[in-house]
Design a protein around this motif. Sequence first.
Motif, short mmCIF file in Angstrom:
data_model
loop_
_atom_site.label_atom_id
_atom_site.label_comp_id
_atom_site.label_asym_id
_atom_site.label_seq_id
_atom_site.Cartn_x
_atom_site.Cartn_y
_atom_site.Cartn_z
N GLY A 164 7.06 12.10 2.25
CA GLY A 164 6.14 13.23 2.04
C GLY A 164 6.61 14.17 0.93
N HIS A 165 7.92 14.25 0.76
CA HIS A 165 8.48 15.18 -0.24
C HIS A 165 8.22 14.69 -1.68
CE1 HIS A 165 11.50 12.06 0.46
NE2 HIS A 165 11.84 12.24 -0.79
N GLU A 166 7.79 13.42 -1.82
CA GLU A 166 7.63 12.88 -3.18
C GLU A 166 6.38 13.39 -3.90
OE1 GLU A 166 10.01 8.66 -2.91
OE2 GLU A 166 7.84 8.62 -2.77
N GLY A 167 5.44 13.95 -3.12
CA GLY A 167 4.21 14.40 -3.75
C GLY A 167 3.23 14.88 -2.70
N THR A 168 1.93 14.87 -3.05
CA THR A 168 0.92 15.37 -2.12
C THR A 168 0.23 14.21 -1.41
OG1 THR A 168 0.56 17.17 -3.67
CG2 THR A 168 -1.11 16.86 -1.96
N PHE A 169 0.47 14.11 -0.11
CA PHE A 169 -0.23 13.11 0.70
C PHE A 169 -1.14 13.82 1.68
CE2 PHE A 169 3.82 11.06 -0.40
CZ PHE A 169 3.38 9.86 -0.94
N VAL A 170 -2.36 13.32 1.81
CA VAL A 170 -3.29 13.85 2.81
C VAL A 170 -3.50 12.74 3.84
CG1 VAL A 170 -5.55 14.92 3.17
CG2 VAL A 170 -4.41 15.15 0.94
N ALA A 171 -2.88 12.89 4.99
CA ALA A 171 -2.89 11.81 5.98
C ALA A 171 -4.06 11.95 6.95
CB ALA A 171 -1.58 11.81 6.75
N GLY A 207 0.82 -1.21 0.00
CA GLY A 207 0.00 0.00 0.00
C GLY A 207 0.85 1.26 0.00
N ARG A 208 1.92 1.23 0.80
CA ARG A 208 2.79 2.39 0.88
C ARG A 208 3.39 2.70 -0.51
NH1 ARG A 208 7.85 1.29 4.28
NH2 ARG A 208 8.31 0.10 2.39
N ASN A 209 3.87 1.65 -1.15
CA ASN A 209 4.51 1.87 -2.45
C ASN A 209 3.51 2.30 -3.52
OD1 ASN A 209 6.96 1.43 -1.37
ND2 ASN A 209 7.37 -0.52 -2.39
N LEU A 210 2.32 1.76 -3.45
CA LEU A 210 1.29 2.16 -4.41
C LEU A 210 0.92 3.64 -4.21
CD1 LEU A 210 0.04 0.33 -6.55
CD2 LEU A 210 -1.91 -0.02 -5.06
N ALA A 211 0.81 4.03 -2.93
CA ALA A 211 0.49 5.43 -2.62
C ALA A 211 1.61 6.34 -3.12
CB ALA A 211 0.29 5.59 -1.11
N ARG A 212 2.86 5.91 -2.92
CA ARG A 212 3.99 6.73 -3.39
C ARG A 212 3.99 6.83 -4.92
NH1 ARG A 212 9.27 4.13 -1.26
NH2 ARG A 212 10.19 5.91 -2.34
N ASN A 213 3.69 5.72 -5.55
CA ASN A 213 3.63 5.70 -7.02
C ASN A 213 2.59 6.72 -7.52
OD1 ASN A 213 3.51 5.05 -9.75
ND2 ASN A 213 3.24 2.84 -9.44
N LEU A 214 1.42 6.70 -6.88
CA LEU A 214 0.35 7.64 -7.27
C LEU A 214 0.81 9.09 -7.04
CD1 LEU A 214 -2.61 5.61 -5.78
CD2 LEU A 214 -2.58 6.44 -8.16
N ALA A 215 1.43 9.33 -5.89
CA ALA A 215 1.86 10.70 -5.56
C ALA A 215 2.95 11.16 -6.53
CB ALA A 215 2.36 10.75 -4.12
N ARG A 216 3.88 10.26 -6.83
CA ARG A 216 4.97 10.61 -7.75
C ARG A 216 4.43 10.93 -9.14
NH1 ARG A 216 9.59 6.07 -7.32
NH2 ARG A 216 10.56 6.61 -5.34
N ASN A 217 3.26 10.37 -9.44
CA ASN A 217 2.65 10.65 -10.74
C ASN A 217 1.71 11.85 -10.69
OD1 ASN A 217 3.34 8.77 -13.09
ND2 ASN A 217 3.24 7.37 -11.34
N ALA A 232 -2.96 13.70 -5.87
CA ALA A 232 -3.06 13.97 -4.44
C ALA A 232 -3.66 12.72 -3.81
CB ALA A 232 -3.95 15.18 -4.19
N VAL A 233 -2.93 12.11 -2.86
CA VAL A 233 -3.30 10.79 -2.34
C VAL A 233 -3.66 10.87 -0.85
CG1 VAL A 233 -2.60 8.38 -2.17
CG2 VAL A 233 -1.58 9.82 -3.92
N ALA A 234 -4.87 10.49 -0.53
CA ALA A 234 -5.26 10.37 0.87
C ALA A 234 -4.69 9.05 1.38
CB ALA A 234 -6.78 10.38 0.98
N VAL A 235 -4.10 9.08 2.57
CA VAL A 235 -3.51 7.85 3.10
C VAL A 235 -4.01 7.56 4.51
CG1 VAL A 235 -1.44 7.72 1.66
CG2 VAL A 235 -1.41 9.19 3.70
N HIS A 236 -4.18 6.26 4.78
CA HIS A 236 -4.72 5.82 6.06
C HIS A 236 -4.25 4.40 6.34
CE1 HIS A 236 -7.82 3.58 8.38
NE2 HIS A 236 -7.80 4.68 9.13
#
Length: 476
Positions: A46-53, A14-24, A27-31
């Motif tokens: 966090g620096h890789e893109g937009t995460f909304v935690a 899940g972490r890597n999929l979220a990072r992949n989405l953010a890098r692309n 804006a990814v909500a994460v939980h």
Amino acid sequence: DLAQIGVTGLAVMGRNLARNLARNGYAVAVHNRSPERTRRLVDEFGHEGTFVASESMADFVASLARPRAVIIMVKAGGPTDAVIDELVPLLEEGDIVIDAGNAHFADTRRREQALRGHGLHFVGTGVSGGEEGALLGPSIMPGGSPESYRTLGPMFEKISAKVDGTPCCTHIGPDGAGHFVKMVHNGIEYADMQLIAEAYDLLRAGLGATPAEIADIFRTWNTGDLESFLIEITADVLGHVDNETGKAFVDIVLDQAEQKGTGRWTVQSALDLGVPITGIAEATFARSLSGHADQREAARAAFGTDRAAIEVTDRDQFVEDVRRALYASKIVAYAQGFDHIEAGSAEFGWDIDRGSLATIWRGGCIIRARFLNRIREAYDENPGLKSLMVAPYFAAAINDGVPSWRRVVMAAAEAGIPTPAFSSSLSYFDGLRAERLPASLIQGLRDNFGAHTYRRTDRDGTFHVEWAGDKKEHTA
Ligand code: NDP
């Protein structure tokens, strides 16, 4: 700002999929159930893109733009149901719940139906490529409604692996189609690995080659028809030396193969659908056999472990024989896997396009291979192909390989080297092309002991012989 997509379950996948989405750029909500994982993701990446935690599921859902798209990436089974149960009351009509874990397709069908009842889309999605694929571009196999794919498709295609610019993602079909296809993918992966392992065993035990020498052979094979991720990493694993002992790594690893269950699911489903996927089944059973340590010990004590060396007069020829046998057996395993997909598609009304499936398996996933281009071409040329084996390219490859295949299987039998996948694939080939099969005798026996009746070769109808009486034939 609201996130475009959410991921709940932030273990490695899940972490890597979220990072992949953010890098692309999404804006990814994460939980995650335990919030430490969420915090760690944001701290480290966090620096890789937009995460909304978010720490709570309610906040997570509230942080998503509508229609909401939520990817669940948790342990398959009960945990997935638990997360769905928590999510559903928080969602609204038209929202999309994506299960990207390794669910059984029957569970996906059940969940899809249940969520449809709530006006929600449920998209069981196969994701292949392990943790690296999840981060850098997996092969993605989404099921679910065509409508949900209109929303998800662009995102999934963007984060998927690409081969020649083509994304390794396509809408597979409704409800459980994506997870079904991922299951068969894993089954094919079992067969591929078993065939590779048998080829290694033949070269090692039969030829006396060292792991390092065999690594070189695989490296050479990887420049030809067999070019694939699994052949490439076979060379890496065989070439690896254990840091501690200085021995070949493959010699210090316990020889008991484990499994998480997708091979078993594939075989179970194939039995239900009546598709002979002998390569996948033998591969799955070979893993089981390897794990029965007590039985293996008893058999070694009873029978000894002697095996004869294979009489090799021409070493290069033998290596080439093994390569051809491997290729022919691999064609059989894939042909059977694609038959299984066709049968599942017909049974569940999925209308799966096997050619586009081959296309999205060319990159990202574990079975990625040059070979898959050939499969796509075969289905492009003839979408109704009766078996991949009879497509002109594959038929020619098999014909080229048959003498090698027979020599290798005979040599293995004589030397006492187990080759369940090589041997059963050859038997499958001979079985399919046989003019007459001894199934006629089976029918006779069934009629004899159970009055199960039989059909004749020379006229229509169903017949039975009065075996216990006058042995006259009656129309049944
Ligand atoms: P795991 O399968 O190890 O699952 C761990 C995650 O599940 C954690 O986020 C954990 O939360 C969560 N979880 C477990 N139980 C519950 C529950 N009852 N309620 C809520 N959350 C729960 O993680 P992976 O990343 O390895 O795999 C995720 C999915 O992806 C699995 O379905 C797996 O089969 C599939 N998959 C894995 C691949 C791989 O290479 N690993 C490849 C392709 C698919 P917490 O942190 O709170 O414990």
